[in-house]
Motif scaffolding. Structure first.
Motif, PDB file in Angstrom:
ATOM      1  N   UNK A 253      12.992  -4.358   2.637  1.00  0.00           N
ATOM      2  CA  UNK A 253      12.683  -3.374   3.668  1.00  0.00           C
ATOM      3  C   UNK A 253      11.379  -2.639   3.476  1.00  0.00           C
ATOM      4  N   UNK A 254      10.562  -3.087   2.530  1.00  0.00           N
ATOM      5  CA  UNK A 254       9.274  -2.426   2.271  1.00  0.00           C
ATOM      6  C   UNK A 254       8.148  -3.243   2.906  1.00  0.00           C
ATOM      7  N   UNK A 255       7.493  -2.708   3.922  1.00  0.00           N
ATOM      8  CA  UNK A 255       6.403  -3.448   4.562  1.00  0.00           C
ATOM      9  C   UNK A 255       5.114  -3.389   3.730  1.00  0.00           C
ATOM     10  N   UNK A 256       4.277  -4.404   3.886  1.00  0.00           N
ATOM     11  CA  UNK A 256       2.955  -4.392   3.265  1.00  0.00           C
ATOM     12  C   UNK A 256       2.898  -4.883   1.836  1.00  0.00           C
ATOM     13  N   UNK A 257       3.990  -5.487   1.319  1.00  0.00           N
ATOM     14  CA  UNK A 257       3.979  -5.969  -0.056  1.00  0.00           C
ATOM     15  C   UNK A 257       2.963  -7.098  -0.226  1.00  0.00           C
ATOM     16  N   UNK A 258       2.965  -8.049   0.719  1.00  0.00           N
ATOM     17  CA  UNK A 258       2.039  -9.179   0.641  1.00  0.00           C
ATOM     18  C   UNK A 258       0.590  -8.697   0.732  1.00  0.00           C
ATOM     19  N   UNK A 280      14.233 -14.935   2.046  1.00  0.00           N
ATOM     20  CA  UNK A 280      14.802 -13.680   1.579  1.00  0.00           C
ATOM     21  C   UNK A 280      13.727 -12.666   1.229  1.00  0.00           C
ATOM     22  N   UNK A 281      13.946 -11.393   1.506  1.00  0.00           N
ATOM     23  CA  UNK A 281      13.007 -10.344   1.118  1.00  0.00           C
ATOM     24  C   UNK A 281      13.076 -10.059  -0.371  1.00  0.00           C
TER      25      UNK A 281
END
Length: 282
Positions: A253-258, A280-281
């Motif tokens: 649920x954490x955006x911007x990891x990539x 999977x996230x």
């Protein structure tokens, strides 16, 4: 050459006094070797030629090849229209006005060097000489481009690791780019780009020390496209690779990891050659 040597002395003295070496200065000095070798070769060919209907003409590639440099100073792209216009101007000035159409003109052209859009001397960086040949092949609308190197052509595998490897007689542009990108050291992928533009131009890899060997032909298709027994073109490998595995419940649920990951790698100058992502996230 005496004038060039004096220019180099002045440049190096400036560098010595200011204790400052800009990339522009390095590009300028590095280009002198190319211009000298091309001038010497042109003079030698003209001196030994016995064919009166042929003439050899020296051409400094900086008069033609024009590149648009990105702000980072590390990447660039060729200004094809501008380069084509400059080549036409060179042809009108150096050939039509001075030599005429009666003689067959053979250009002896420098490799590696070019000019940017402000007409400042620069270089085509790594493998720039091969890239120069491909660029001029496209500008001249050549029927073929031959790259002379120290190997017989594109190999099926690294001969140092696979003694039974052999020279491939033909490969497609896509196959050659993939092999080069993943470790084959015959040619830089960018060299194939000008030849692969429509209409495509055949690219030949030949051995300077075995000129009778046919080498490898790189074109739109190859035997792997029509012969199932040859569906694998070749094998290549890259040394000094690292695998990074990013996982954990903290990514759910954490955006911007990539973005953060690849931004960090970019800031360190790390090139990513392969990405694999699960659904999977986690």
């Amino acid at each position: 050459m005496k004038n060039d040597l004096q220019d180099i002395r002045d440049i190096l003295r400036t560098v010595s006094l200011l204790k400052w070496n800009a990339s522009r200065i390095s590009d300028l000095v590095a280009g002198y070797g190319e211009t000298w070798s091309a001038q010497i070769l042109c003079a030698l060919l003209s001196h030994r030629s016995t064919l009166t209907e042929h003439t050899f003409l020296y051409l400094d590639a900086r008069r033609v090849i024009t590149i648009n440099e990105e702000k980072d100073g590390k990447s660039f792209f060729v200004e094809w229209n501008m380069s084509q216009e400059k080549l036409q101007k060179v042809y009108e000035q150096d050939v039509l006005s001075s030599i005429g159409k009666e003689k067959k003109v053979h250009f002896v052209i420098t490799g590696f060097v070019a000019s940017n859009t402000q007409n400042v001397p620069t270089t085509l960086q790594r493998d720039g000489s091969d890239y120069s040949a491909a660029i001029f092949g496209r500008l001249f609308l050549s029927q073929g481009i031959t790259i002379w190197t120290d190997v017989n052509g594109v190999m099926s595998a690294d001969p140092r690791r696979v003694p039974s490897s052999y020279t491939l007689t033909e490969v497609s542009f896509k196959e050659a780019m993939e092999l080069a990108y993943f470790g084959a050291k015959v040619m830089h992928p960018k060299t194939m780009l000008p030849a692969s533009i429509t209409p495509p131009i055949p690219l030949y890899i030949r051995n300077t020390f075995q000129p009778s060997f046919p080498g490898t032909r790189i074109y739109t298709s190859s035997a792997t496209h029509s012969n199932r027994d040859k569906c694998v073109c070749g094998f290549s490998s890259i040394d000094s690779m690292a695998l990074i595995n990013v996982e954990g419940s903290g990514m759910v649920g954490i955006p911007g990891v990539a973005k953060r990951l690849f931004g960090t790698l970019e800031s360190k100058g790390v090139n990513v050659v392969l990405i694999s992502q699960a659904s999977s996230e986690h």
